[in-house]
Design an enzyme around this catalytic site. Structure first.
Site, PDB file in Angstrom:
ATOM      1  N   LYS A   1       0.831  -1.217   0.000  1.00  0.00           N
ATOM      2  CA  LYS A   1       0.000   0.000   0.000  1.00  0.00           C
ATOM      3  C   LYS A   1       0.863   1.263   0.000  1.00  0.00           C
ATOM      4  O   LYS A   1       0.654   2.164  -0.805  1.00  0.00           O
ATOM      5  CB  LYS A   1      -0.899   0.005   1.245  1.00  0.00           C
ATOM      6  CG  LYS A   1      -1.537   1.355   1.552  1.00  0.00           C
ATOM      7  CD  LYS A   1      -2.419   1.304   2.770  1.00  0.00           C
ATOM      8  CE  LYS A   1      -1.741   1.467   4.105  1.00  0.00           C
ATOM      9  NZ  LYS A   1      -1.453   2.852   4.525  1.00  0.00           N
ATOM     10  N   ASN A   2       1.826   1.321   0.933  1.00  0.00           N
ATOM     11  CA  ASN A   2       2.570   2.573   1.111  1.00  0.00           C
ATOM     12  C   ASN A   2       3.607   2.825   0.018  1.00  0.00           C
ATOM     13  O   ASN A   2       4.182   3.915  -0.043  1.00  0.00           O
ATOM     14  CB  ASN A   2       3.195   2.631   2.504  1.00  0.00           C
ATOM     15  CG  ASN A   2       2.132   2.806   3.569  1.00  0.00           C
ATOM     16  OD1 ASN A   2       0.980   3.125   3.251  1.00  0.00           O
ATOM     17  ND2 ASN A   2       2.494   2.574   4.823  1.00  0.00           N
TER      18      ASN A   2
ATOM     19  N   ASP B   1       4.430   0.461  12.242  1.00  0.00           N
ATOM     20  CA  ASP B   1       3.274  -0.234  11.653  1.00  0.00           C
ATOM     21  C   ASP B   1       3.189  -1.707  12.060  1.00  0.00           C
ATOM     22  O   ASP B   1       2.214  -2.383  11.713  1.00  0.00           O
ATOM     23  CB  ASP B   1       3.314  -0.148  10.113  1.00  0.00           C
ATOM     24  CG  ASP B   1       3.017   1.249   9.610  1.00  0.00           C
ATOM     25  OD1 ASP B   1       2.546   2.080  10.403  1.00  0.00           O
ATOM     26  OD2 ASP B   1       3.263   1.511   8.410  1.00  0.00           O
TER      27      ASP B   1
ATOM     28  N   ARG C   1       0.304  14.233  13.632  1.00  0.00           N
ATOM     29  CA  ARG C   1       0.772  14.079  12.251  1.00  0.00           C
ATOM     30  C   ARG C   1       0.775  15.389  11.452  1.00  0.00           C
ATOM     31  O   ARG C   1       0.031  15.530  10.468  1.00  0.00           O
ATOM     32  CB  ARG C   1      -0.032  12.986  11.550  1.00  0.00           C
ATOM     33  CG  ARG C   1       0.017  11.682  12.313  1.00  0.00           C
ATOM     34  CD  ARG C   1      -0.667  10.559  11.599  1.00  0.00           C
ATOM     35  NE  ARG C   1       0.094  10.056  10.477  1.00  0.00           N
ATOM     36  CZ  ARG C   1      -0.305   9.058   9.700  1.00  0.00           C
ATOM     37  NH1 ARG C   1      -1.462   8.480   9.921  1.00  0.00           N
ATOM     38  NH2 ARG C   1       0.427   8.640   8.698  1.00  0.00           N
TER      39      ARG C   1
ATOM     40  N   ARG D   1      -8.787  -0.596   4.417  1.00  0.00           N
ATOM     41  CA  ARG D   1      -7.952   0.477   3.853  1.00  0.00           C
ATOM     42  C   ARG D   1      -6.584  -0.050   3.446  1.00  0.00           C
ATOM     43  O   ARG D   1      -5.975   0.467   2.508  1.00  0.00           O
ATOM     44  CB  ARG D   1      -7.759   1.595   4.889  1.00  0.00           C
ATOM     45  CG  ARG D   1      -9.025   2.339   5.206  1.00  0.00           C
ATOM     46  CD  ARG D   1      -8.729   3.508   6.087  1.00  0.00           C
ATOM     47  NE  ARG D   1      -7.658   4.319   5.492  1.00  0.00           N
ATOM     48  CZ  ARG D   1      -7.116   5.369   6.056  1.00  0.00           C
ATOM     49  NH1 ARG D   1      -7.543   5.762   7.237  1.00  0.00           N
ATOM     50  NH2 ARG D   1      -6.157   6.043   5.468  1.00  0.00           N
TER      51      ARG D   1
ATOM     52  N   CYS E   1      -4.959  12.531  13.357  1.00  0.00           N
ATOM     53  CA  CYS E   1      -5.680  11.275  13.196  1.00  0.00           C
ATOM     54  C   CYS E   1      -5.513  10.469  14.476  1.00  0.00           C
ATOM     55  O   CYS E   1      -4.838  10.919  15.412  1.00  0.00           O
ATOM     56  CB  CYS E   1      -5.217  10.508  11.966  1.00  0.00           C
ATOM     57  SG  CYS E   1      -3.728   9.586  12.205  1.00  0.00           S
TER      58      CYS E   1
ATOM     59  N   ARG F   1      -5.054  10.482   4.666  1.00  0.00           N
ATOM     60  CA  ARG F   1      -4.024  11.516   4.831  1.00  0.00           C
ATOM     61  C   ARG F   1      -3.008  11.518   3.690  1.00  0.00           C
ATOM     62  O   ARG F   1      -2.471  12.559   3.332  1.00  0.00           O
ATOM     63  CB  ARG F   1      -3.246  11.290   6.122  1.00  0.00           C
ATOM     64  CG  ARG F   1      -4.022  11.297   7.377  1.00  0.00           C
ATOM     65  CD  ARG F   1      -3.073  11.057   8.521  1.00  0.00           C
ATOM     66  NE  ARG F   1      -1.930  11.946   8.397  1.00  0.00           N
ATOM     67  CZ  ARG F   1      -1.903  13.201   8.790  1.00  0.00           C
ATOM     68  NH1 ARG F   1      -2.954  13.723   9.361  1.00  0.00           N
ATOM     69  NH2 ARG F   1      -0.828  13.941   8.620  1.00  0.00           N
TER      70      ARG F   1
HETATM   71  N1  EPU Z   1       6.199  14.528  11.214  1.00  0.00           N
HETATM   72  C1  EPU Z   1       6.381  15.862  11.535  1.00  0.00           C
HETATM   73  N2  EPU Z   1       6.259  16.789  10.533  1.00  0.00           N
HETATM   74  C2  EPU Z   1       5.985  16.437   9.252  1.00  0.00           C
HETATM   75  C3  EPU Z   1       5.803  15.087   8.939  1.00  0.00           C
HETATM   76  C4  EPU Z   1       5.916  14.152   9.948  1.00  0.00           C
HETATM   77  O1  EPU Z   1       6.617  16.198  12.682  1.00  0.00           O
HETATM   78  O2  EPU Z   1       5.892  17.330   8.397  1.00  0.00           O
HETATM   79  C5  EPU Z   1       6.312  13.504  12.268  1.00  0.00           C
HETATM   80  C6  EPU Z   1       5.014  12.732  12.485  1.00  0.00           C
HETATM   81  O3  EPU Z   1       4.115  13.409  13.312  1.00  0.00           O
HETATM   82  C7  EPU Z   1       5.514  11.433  13.079  1.00  0.00           C
HETATM   83  C8  EPU Z   1       6.869  11.256  12.389  1.00  0.00           C
HETATM   84  O4  EPU Z   1       7.212  12.515  11.843  1.00  0.00           O
HETATM   85  O5  EPU Z   1       5.682  11.560  14.447  1.00  0.00           O
HETATM   86  C9  EPU Z   1       6.911  10.233  11.286  1.00  0.00           C
HETATM   87  O6  EPU Z   1       5.816  10.437  10.396  1.00  0.00           O
HETATM   88  P1  EPU Z   1       5.921  10.248   8.832  1.00  0.00           P
HETATM   89  O7  EPU Z   1       5.706  11.548   8.181  1.00  0.00           O
HETATM   90  O8  EPU Z   1       7.143   9.471   8.492  1.00  0.00           O
HETATM   91  O9  EPU Z   1       4.637   9.343   8.563  1.00  0.00           O
HETATM   92  P2  EPU Z   1       3.757   9.414   7.254  1.00  0.00           P
HETATM   93  O10 EPU Z   1       4.608   9.703   6.098  1.00  0.00           O
HETATM   94  O11 EPU Z   1       2.559  10.270   7.502  1.00  0.00           O
HETATM   95  C10 EPU Z   1       4.031   6.899   6.624  1.00  0.00           C
HETATM   96  C11 EPU Z   1       3.118   5.735   6.395  1.00  0.00           C
HETATM   97  C12 EPU Z   1       2.529   5.299   7.720  1.00  0.00           C
HETATM   98  C13 EPU Z   1       3.673   4.896   8.649  1.00  0.00           C
HETATM   99  C14 EPU Z   1       4.647   6.070   8.810  1.00  0.00           C
HETATM  100  C15 EPU Z   1       5.869   5.724   9.635  1.00  0.00           C
HETATM  101  C16 EPU Z   1       2.322   6.143   4.147  1.00  0.00           C
HETATM  102  C17 EPU Z   1       1.195   6.504   3.258  1.00  0.00           C
HETATM  103  N3  EPU Z   1       2.067   6.135   5.456  1.00  0.00           N
HETATM  104  O12 EPU Z   1       3.232   7.924   7.192  1.00  0.00           O
HETATM  105  O13 EPU Z   1       1.718   4.182   7.460  1.00  0.00           O
HETATM  106  O14 EPU Z   1       3.172   4.553   9.921  1.00  0.00           O
HETATM  107  O15 EPU Z   1       5.094   6.507   7.510  1.00  0.00           O
HETATM  108  O16 EPU Z   1       6.534   4.659   9.097  1.00  0.00           O
HETATM  109  O17 EPU Z   1       3.415   5.843   3.694  1.00  0.00           O
HETATM  110  C18 EPU Z   1      -0.024   2.643   7.873  1.00  0.00           C
HETATM  111  O18 EPU Z   1       0.226   2.119   6.771  1.00  0.00           O
HETATM  112  O19 EPU Z   1      -0.812   2.115   8.714  1.00  0.00           O
HETATM  113  C19 EPU Z   1       0.587   3.921   8.221  1.00  0.00           C
HETATM  114  C20 EPU Z   1       0.112   4.714   9.174  1.00  0.00           C
END
Ligand code: EPU
Length: 417
Positions: free
Chosen positions: A22-23, A304, A121, A396, A116, A92
């Protein structure tokens, strides 16, 4: 709303195919926005989140055809630069269109995703990165409004190695003028997968998979045909299920290299894991050993997989400490697991899990995707019947999960309501 009913206590045995990730699929489908012409993506999992991203890309003007696991996207006529609230609030990851829209149309209006269940996030680092590339960004009426006369390569430092943030910036930088370096970039396999697709389109990217990604902008990109990598979190979830039920399961078409931390921790529990190319055989044992885990960005143990591993520790032989360092609120499953008899104490970002002899089936509620998966796992090992509600969270991100478990001998069914 559908429910999943599990009658626990059966050891899982047999073979199961791993679906596309998915990701990885989400940013890769979005990357089609950067090209003129027809892109073909195969091994795309059939998931609600994939439906959501296709809906958003169609809304922007892309023509999309789906045939089984093959998705064809023609983004030649992207006319719309707005990702509306109704589409973004469902998922998101819709924020991933921001970078490509600025690169392609020089403007974007994308609804802010908001918090969320698992944490606040924020997307501040996505915005900071795009601003470094020359986009002027304003937040208005719940939307990110971004404009750029032209994007110019830049040195970008990410305070946190954000996955979708790195992807967003990478997709904008490929069409910027000059060179961009993303420092403290995320190193997840999904970043490498996206970079590989962009490179196939003609982008000049070095260092994906390390914490410094260098991108030399090009003037245009061409459409591609690519296959999506296997889902490492689905793989990990099924591996935990095999160990948890004392089963013997062969996972076919996985990518073991992406699961080093998970394989390491599962081995420490006593599980027997054999890797043969793209297949992984997992055999459970009678006495699961307790193991401590700390979630970290890749190559650390994935956040995850935290909820699923916690279920395993709930029936292990001793005491396990689980630290969640990626998201600030990712223990929501604990309350539901306790209702099934798990002995878990949470203090801040740490959970102390004391193994119990037996979980007992109960009606429970999924609060997010991975929490939902953990409740199904708990149901597989619990005595009696578990009814998992709000399974739309599971839909999802897990392709036909209950069918895969049923194929391995679990007593599991979906009840449509
Ligand atoms: N963060 C910030 N500022 C930002 C972006 C992120 O402070 O601008 C923080 C977040 O709040 C969090 C940390 O950085 O504490 C890591 O978040 P990240 O941005 O890496 O997460 P994401 O990109 O929103 C992706 C996956 C998630 C997975 C996380 C961590 C996708 C679509 N989603 O989310 O997947 O948990 O990386 O590995 O790639 C899932 O599949 O169930 C899922 C939640």
């Amino acid at each position: 709303m559908d429910k999943i009913i599990v009658e626990g206590g059966r050891a899982l045995t047999g073979e199961v195919n791993i679906s596309g990730a998915k990701n990885a699929a989400l940013p890769i489908l979005v990357s089609s926005l950067l090209t003129d012409g027809l892109c073909t993506f195969s091994n795309v999992p059939n998931l609600k989140d994939i439906e959501s991203i296709k809906l958003l890309l169609s809304h922007l003007g892309a023509k999309i055809e789906t045939d089984g696991d093959v998705v064809k996207i023609d983004a030649s006529n992207i006319l719309n630069h707005e990702a509306p609230y109704d589409l973004v609030r469902k998922m998101r990851a819709s924020i991933l269109v921001l970078g490509p829209l600025i690169a392609r149309l020089k403007k974007a209006r994308v609804s802010l995703p908001g918090g969320c269940a698992i944490g606040a996030r924020p997307i501040n680092l996505h915005l900071k990165g795009l601003a470094c590339l020359g986009a002027s960004i304003e937040l208005k009426h719940g939307y990110v409004e971004a404009y750029a006369k032209k994007l110019k390569g830049s040195e970008i430092y990410l305070d946190v190695a954000t996955v979708t943030g790195t992807e967003n910036i990478m997709m904008a930088a490929v069409l910027a003028k000059g060179s961009t370096v993303i420092h403290n970039a995320a190193r997840e396999p999904e970043i490498i997968a996206l970079a590989d697709v962009l490179k196939k389109m003609g982008a000049d990217i070095h260092g994906a998979g390390t914490s410094a990604i260098t991108i030399m902008g090009v003037s245009s990109l061409s459409p591609v045909s690519v296959s999506i990598i296997p889902d490492r979190i689905e793989t990990g979830t099924l591996m935990v299920a095999a160990v948890l039920t004392g089963g013997d399961v062969k996972l076919l078409g996985a990518e073991p290299d992406h699961l080093e931390a998970v394989i390491h921790k599962l081995s420490l529990t006593g599980a027997k894991i054999k890797i043969d190319g793209k297949n992984i055989r997992v055999k459970g044992i009678d006495n699961i050993a307790s193991v401590d885990v700390k979630t970290l960005p890749y190559p650390g143990f994935p956040s995850d997989m935290q909820a699923q591993f916690m279920v395993l520790m709930s029936v292990a032989g001793g005491l396990s400490l689980i630290f969640e360092t990626v998201f600030e609120n990712r223990f929501i499953h604990v309350g539901e697991l306790k209702r099934m008899g798990a002995d878990i104490t949470v203090a801040g970002n740490a959970a102390m899990v004391k193994g119990v002899k037996m979980l007992s089936g109960a009606p429970v509620m999924a609060s997010d995707l991975r929490a939902g998966a953990s409740l199904i796992l708990a149901g597989l090992v619990a005595r009696g019947k578990t009814e998992v509600n709000r399974v739309y969270h599971l839909d999802r991100g897990y392709e036909a999960l209950e069918e895969k478990f049923a194929g391995l001998g679990a007593a599991i069914k979906r009840v449509k309501e």
